[in-house]
Design a protein around this motif. Structure first.
Motif, PDB file in Angstrom:
ATOM      1  N   VAL A  88      19.262  16.754 -91.527  1.00  0.00           N
ATOM      2  CA  VAL A  88      18.425  15.512 -92.174  1.00  0.00           C
ATOM      3  C   VAL A  88      19.499  14.461 -92.202  1.00  0.00           C
ATOM      4  N   ILE A  89      20.883  14.706 -92.246  1.00  0.00           N
ATOM      5  CA  ILE A  89      21.825  13.414 -92.156  1.00  0.00           C
ATOM      6  C   ILE A  89      21.949  13.013 -90.823  1.00  0.00           C
ATOM      7  N   GLY A  90      21.727  14.307 -89.663  1.00  0.00           N
ATOM      8  CA  GLY A  90      21.759  13.805 -88.342  1.00  0.00           C
ATOM      9  C   GLY A  90      20.500  13.266 -87.898  1.00  0.00           C
ATOM     10  N   ALA A  91      19.213  13.224 -88.551  1.00  0.00           N
ATOM     11  CA  ALA A  91      18.322  12.828 -88.046  1.00  0.00           C
ATOM     12  C   ALA A  91      18.246  11.310 -88.719  1.00  0.00           C
ATOM     13  N   ALA A  92      18.910  11.238 -89.959  1.00  0.00           N
ATOM     14  CA  ALA A  92      19.244   9.586 -90.375  1.00  0.00           C
ATOM     15  C   ALA A  92      19.904   8.935 -89.651  1.00  0.00           C
ATOM     16  N   LEU A  93      21.207   9.452 -89.270  1.00  0.00           N
ATOM     17  CA  LEU A  93      22.422   8.805 -88.855  1.00  0.00           C
ATOM     18  C   LEU A  93      22.274   8.688 -87.210  1.00  0.00           C
ATOM     19  N   TYR A  94      21.794   9.789 -86.642  1.00  0.00           N
ATOM     20  CA  TYR A  94      22.003   9.622 -85.237  1.00  0.00           C
ATOM     21  C   TYR A  94      20.614   9.594 -84.358  1.00  0.00           C
ATOM     22  N   GLY A  95      19.456   9.914 -84.949  1.00  0.00           N
ATOM     23  CA  GLY A  95      18.186   9.804 -84.823  1.00  0.00           C
ATOM     24  C   GLY A  95      17.859  11.007 -83.928  1.00  0.00           C
ATOM     25  N   VAL A  96      18.268  11.987 -84.452  1.00  0.00           N
ATOM     26  CA  VAL A  96      17.952  13.537 -83.850  1.00  0.00           C
ATOM     27  C   VAL A  96      16.725  13.926 -83.959  1.00  0.00           C
ATOM     28  N   ARG A  97      15.960  14.070 -83.072  1.00  0.00           N
ATOM     29  CA  ARG A  97      14.507  14.300 -83.501  1.00  0.00           C
ATOM     30  C   ARG A  97      14.108  15.869 -83.616  1.00  0.00           C
ATOM     31  N   MET A  98      13.625  16.242 -84.691  1.00  0.00           N
ATOM     32  CA  MET A  98      13.244  17.480 -85.293  1.00  0.00           C
ATOM     33  C   MET A  98      12.030  18.099 -84.562  1.00  0.00           C
ATOM     34  N   SER A  99      11.058  17.036 -83.948  1.00  0.00           N
ATOM     35  CA  SER A  99       9.916  17.357 -83.540  1.00  0.00           C
ATOM     36  C   SER A  99       9.951  18.255 -82.259  1.00  0.00           C
TER      37      SER A  99
END
Length: 158
Positions: free
Chosen positions: A80-91
């Motif tokens: 979740v932090i990675g998606a918020a800070l680095y834009g890691v796409r979980m899709s």
């Protein structure tokens, strides 16, 4: 010396999926059993626990569940932090593969952790040696950086 070309990914996503998330799971697998044994030795509960009518395998599994559960919660938090800070796409994530990887890592390193718990049971200490062994595993496993950058003799060991 052979020319080694290495593709470097952006640091943020790589750090989330490698050193932070999987290393946490490996650390739990290597330390949870020994820590439980040592704590039971220090409190005097080891003998009472082993004399209970519960099988040894259940004692091992149930005593480690909290550590693994907390590791999984931290893993989700890191994502979740990675998606918020680095834009890691979980899709694009393959949840099935990640779950299988998590289970395999747990099973592989839990065996080493149980063996280490036996050492702690015998010598009553040993956390420092396990920390060194854990760092060696992380260093040689390719989690922090590709193993191709290691010297040839360490690549064979890795």
């Amino acid at each position: 010396m052979p020319d080694v070309t290495i593709k470097i990914r952006p640091n943020g996503p790589y750090l989330i999926e490698g050193p932070v998330a999987l290393t946490d799971c490996v650390g739990v697998s290597l330390s949870t059993f020994a820590r439980q044994i040592r704590e039971a030795q220090m409190t005097g509960a080891l003998e009472a626990t082993l004399m209970s009518p519960v099988s040894l395998s259940r004692i091992l599994i149930y005593s480690s569940l909290w550590g693994y559960f907390f590791s999984a919660v931290r893993f989700v938090l890191y994502l979740v932090i990675g998606a918020a800070l680095y834009g890691v796409r979980m899709s694009d994530a393959n949840v099935t593969a990640a779950t299988v990887l998590f289970i395999l890592v747990v099973l592989c390193f839990a065996g080493i952790g149980m063996a280490w718990a036996a050492v702690v049971l015998l010598i009553k200490r040993g956390e420092a040696m396990m920390i060194v062994a854990g760092y060696l595993v992380v260093l040689l496993s390719g989690v922090l950086f590709p193993t191709q950058v290691l010297p040839a003799w360490l690549q064979r060991l890795a």
